[in-house]
Every structure is written in structure tokens, then in C-alpha cells.
Design a protein around this motif. Structure first.
Motif, PDB file in Angstrom:
ATOM      1  N   GLU A 155       0.889  -1.151   0.000  1.00  0.00           N
ATOM      2  CA  GLU A 155       0.000   0.000   0.000  1.00  0.00           C
ATOM      3  C   GLU A 155       0.931   1.206   0.000  1.00  0.00           C
ATOM      4  O   GLU A 155       2.145   1.048  -0.096  1.00  0.00           O
ATOM      5  CB  GLU A 155      -0.904  -0.024   1.230  1.00  0.00           C
ATOM      6  N   GLY A 161       0.021   7.707  -5.126  1.00  0.00           N
ATOM      7  CA  GLY A 161      -0.729   6.529  -4.703  1.00  0.00           C
ATOM      8  C   GLY A 161       0.211   5.343  -4.598  1.00  0.00           C
ATOM      9  O   GLY A 161       1.269   5.428  -3.976  1.00  0.00           O
ATOM     10  N   LYS A 162      -0.154   4.245  -5.253  1.00  0.00           N
ATOM     11  CA  LYS A 162       0.679   3.052  -5.194  1.00  0.00           C
ATOM     12  C   LYS A 162       1.606   2.941  -6.393  1.00  0.00           C
ATOM     13  O   LYS A 162       2.228   1.897  -6.599  1.00  0.00           O
ATOM     14  CB  LYS A 162      -0.228   1.810  -5.115  1.00  0.00           C
ATOM     15  N   HIS A 186       4.358  -0.757 -10.509  1.00  0.00           N
ATOM     16  CA  HIS A 186       3.195  -0.996  -9.658  1.00  0.00           C
ATOM     17  C   HIS A 186       3.406  -2.368  -9.056  1.00  0.00           C
ATOM     18  O   HIS A 186       3.737  -3.305  -9.768  1.00  0.00           O
ATOM     19  CB  HIS A 186       1.880  -0.924 -10.434  1.00  0.00           C
ATOM     20  N   LEU A 229      -6.392   8.495 -11.199  1.00  0.00           N
ATOM     21  CA  LEU A 229      -6.109   8.514  -9.762  1.00  0.00           C
ATOM     22  C   LEU A 229      -6.637   9.767  -9.097  1.00  0.00           C
ATOM     23  O   LEU A 229      -6.551  10.869  -9.646  1.00  0.00           O
ATOM     24  CB  LEU A 229      -4.589   8.460  -9.533  1.00  0.00           C
ATOM     25  N   ASP A 253      -3.328  12.095  -3.908  1.00  0.00           N
ATOM     26  CA  ASP A 253      -2.516  11.185  -3.113  1.00  0.00           C
ATOM     27  C   ASP A 253      -2.886  11.285  -1.634  1.00  0.00           C
ATOM     28  O   ASP A 253      -2.975  12.375  -1.074  1.00  0.00           O
ATOM     29  CB  ASP A 253      -1.038  11.524  -3.310  1.00  0.00           C
ATOM     30  N   ASP A 286     -11.057   2.990  -3.450  1.00  0.00           N
ATOM     31  CA  ASP A 286     -11.133   3.317  -4.873  1.00  0.00           C
ATOM     32  C   ASP A 286     -10.020   4.308  -5.212  1.00  0.00           C
ATOM     33  O   ASP A 286     -10.035   5.458  -4.777  1.00  0.00           O
ATOM     34  CB  ASP A 286     -12.521   3.922  -5.142  1.00  0.00           C
ATOM     35  N   GLN A 287      -9.085   3.863  -6.025  1.00  0.00           N
ATOM     36  CA  GLN A 287      -7.909   4.684  -6.332  1.00  0.00           C
ATOM     37  C   GLN A 287      -8.255   5.946  -7.106  1.00  0.00           C
ATOM     38  O   GLN A 287      -7.501   6.904  -7.117  1.00  0.00           O
ATOM     39  CB  GLN A 287      -6.874   3.855  -7.119  1.00  0.00           C
ATOM     40  N   SER A 288      -9.423   5.944  -7.750  1.00  0.00           N
ATOM     41  CA  SER A 288      -9.810   7.148  -8.495  1.00  0.00           C
ATOM     42  C   SER A 288     -10.418   8.183  -7.559  1.00  0.00           C
ATOM     43  O   SER A 288     -10.618   9.338  -7.940  1.00  0.00           O
ATOM     44  CB  SER A 288     -10.788   6.789  -9.618  1.00  0.00           C
ATOM     45  N   ALA A 304      -5.896   8.117  -3.780  1.00  0.00           N
ATOM     46  CA  ALA A 304      -4.889   7.175  -4.257  1.00  0.00           C
ATOM     47  C   ALA A 304      -3.918   6.785  -3.150  1.00  0.00           C
ATOM     48  O   ALA A 304      -3.348   7.651  -2.485  1.00  0.00           O
ATOM     49  CB  ALA A 304      -4.129   7.778  -5.436  1.00  0.00           C
TER      50      ALA A 304
END
Length: 272
Positions: free
Chosen positions: A3, A58-59, A87, A145, A148, A174-176, A179
Motif C-alpha cells: 500500500e 498513490g501506489k 506498480h 487517480l 494522493d 477506490d484509487q480514483s 490514491a
DNA sequence: ATAAAGTCCTGAAAGC
DNA sequence: TGCTTTCAGGACTTTA
């Protein structure tokens, strides 16, 4: 595993082990981790180039490359090269090893550097992987994304979640929307904020939402320091794999179920 | 055999 | 009605 805090740790690995170093060789031991790029193009794009300053959203972890020529006084940055994008999926990691260290079984790519060390992309399950991209490609990735999780401020956080009708845990995952948060972080954050994971985001008032933001900041601070969500006994993460887990705060039996397909642990007393 | 910290795709349901 | 959002489930892959 990976993560946001883990990926932040991999960025540190890259910073201390790879930054400014020239890539002298790229050994692809399993091409199954390459996404949208073949072995030949990856090698020719990287060999001879220097690794720039890595950054994360994010990731995702991005590593710009620079022209291989040694930096000159007038031109310290060098020419812009392609950008490596990592990723890590569920099992990926980035390791720094001795140059001649024998690769571990799941070291899928070994980047040999011009110093005494090498970088390894290790990944048991090849769910995600490595790609080669450029400014336009980075934009495409970032379009999908949200802000962050580590740098988003309260108003932007509130705005991202406001009115969403899904369960707050699903929205945080939800990354959108936001993130960087994964399954463990979301459970930990909601437990700390005393919010039940299935609460619809839009049913939460500003005060509660801000409380989640505060909890997120605290959980991330410690987790980034530890380079993972720490399985401490005082944290939910330290209890979730117990046979009969109890809440570290109130001692009640923890509940376990599924929210958007992921195992979810919460305290029915602290998180009504 | 079941499950796993991630994402993507599908089809269906819900909501405006 | 039609569009968008959200969810559940499966897929990817490997090992304990």
C-alpha cells in the motif's frame, strides 16, 4: 503488501541505492512482469542511462531516467529519457542487493548499476509489474487517480468523498477517489476514526469526514515511518489475524466480513 | 483447498 | 428512458 507506505519505502530504496547511478545491465528473469514493453526495448531504453529522482503517486512509483553522460556543470539534469513506472500489485517489492548477489527465486528483474549494488524487482504473484512510459503516459495513469492520500488536505479530501453513495471503505479503496489506500490501511483508519466500514460516504457529515482525514494522517505517518502498516498490538492490524481477535481499544470481539469483496475487520462497539 | 496487502473487467442494480 | 455510479464476482498469479 504494497500500500502507500510500502511503496514510499521502495522510493527510499531507490533514492539511496539507485538515484544518480547509471544502469549497466537489465536482466529480465521473467518477462511476465513487463507491461506494454518487451525485453529488448526495456534494455535498450535503460542501459547507459542514469536513474533520476523517484516520485510516487498513490501506489505508483515513477523513476525518470537521464542521459547517460556524466553530469556537466552547465547541464546537471542531462537529457530527459523514458520513465520507469512500477506498480507492485499484492506481492511486489524493490530490493537493493550486492551487485553479484544471487537472485532470489522471485527476483523478476535485476538492474545492475555502476556502483557496488543492484536493484531487484521482486514479485511472487505477477499481478502488476513494470512499464516504460513518458510524460503523456504518466498523465494517462494519473488521470485515473484521485489525490494522493499522503498529501491531500482536508477540503480536497471532503470533496473527493462527499455525496458518494458507496460504503466509505469502498470509496477509500477506490484509487480514483483517493490514491494509495489499500485493505489494511482502510480498516485501520476507519477503526481509529470510529466509523463503521459499510457506512455510506454520503451519510457522513463534514465533522466525521474530517475525523477520517485526521485518522488517515496519523495512520499514514506511522506506517510510512515503518514502511508498512505495522502489526502492533495496539493497532487493528496487529489483531486481525488472531484466532479470536479483540479490539485493542475496548476489548470487544472484533467482527469480520466482506466489503466490496475484501476481508474487512471492525469493532462493532467502537464503530457503530 | 482456501485465502491473500492489488487492479481490471463484466453484468446487474441503483440512483438521478 | 438513459446515463452514470456502484457492487459483486471472476480473472490474473503463486504459494502457504
Amino acid at each position: 503488501m504494497p500500500e502507500l507506505p510500502d511503496v514510499e519505502g521502495f522510493r527510499q530504496v531507490l533514492l539511496s541505492c539507485g538515484r544518480g547511478r547509471r544502469v549497466t545491465g537489465v536482466r529480465v528473469r521473467d518477462a511476465g512482469v513487463l507491461r506494454g514493453v518487451g525485453v529488448t526495448r526495456l534494455r535498450s531504453a535503460l542501459e547507459g542511462r542514469r536513474l533520476g529522482t523517484p516520485w510516487r503517486h498513490g501506489k505508483w512509483l515513477f523513476v525518470p531516467t537521464e542521459d547517460g553522460a556524466p553530469p556537466r556543470g552547465e547541464d546537471p539534469a542531462g537529457a530527459e529519457g523514458p520513465v520507469l513506472a512500477f506498480h507492485f500489485g499484492m506481492t511486489g517489492s524493490l530490493r537493493c542487493g550486492a551487485r553479484d548477489e544471487a537472485p532470489a527465486p522471485h527476483d523478476r528483474i535485476v538492474f545492475t548499476l555502476d556502483g557496488p549494488r543492484s536493484l531487484r524487482y521482486r514479485d511472487q504473484r505477477k499481478l502488476q509489474g513494470v512499464r516504460l512510459t513518458d510524460a503523456a503516459g504518466i498523465d494517462r495513469i494519473r488521470e485515473g487517480l484521485g489525490p494522493d492520500a499522503l498529501s491531500v488536505h482536508k477540503p480536497e479530501f471532503e470533496e473527493a468523498l462527499a455525496g458518494r453513495r458507496g460504503a466509505v471503505k469502498s470509496e477509500l479503496m477506490d484509487q480514483s477517489v483517493i490514491a494509495g489506500l489499500g485493505n489494511l490501511l482502510c480498516d485501520e483508519i476507519l477503526w481509529r476514526a470510529r466509523v463503521a466500514p459499510r457506512t455510506a460516504a454520503r451519510d457522513m457529515d463534514g465533522r466525521t469526514l474530517r475525523g477520517v482525514h485526521t485518522a488517515m494522517g496519523r495512520v499514514l505517518k506511522t506506517s510510512v515511518h515503518d514502511r508498512c502498516v505495522p502489526p502492533r498490538r495496539g493497532w487493528l492490524t496487529g489483531r486481525r489475524d488472531d484466532g479470536d481477535p479483540h479490539c485493542p481499544r475496548c476489548g470487544s470481539s472484533l467482527r469480520s466480513g466482506r466489503v466490496s469483496g475484501r476481508r474487512t475487520v471492525w469493532c462493532p462497539v467502537c464503530q457503530p
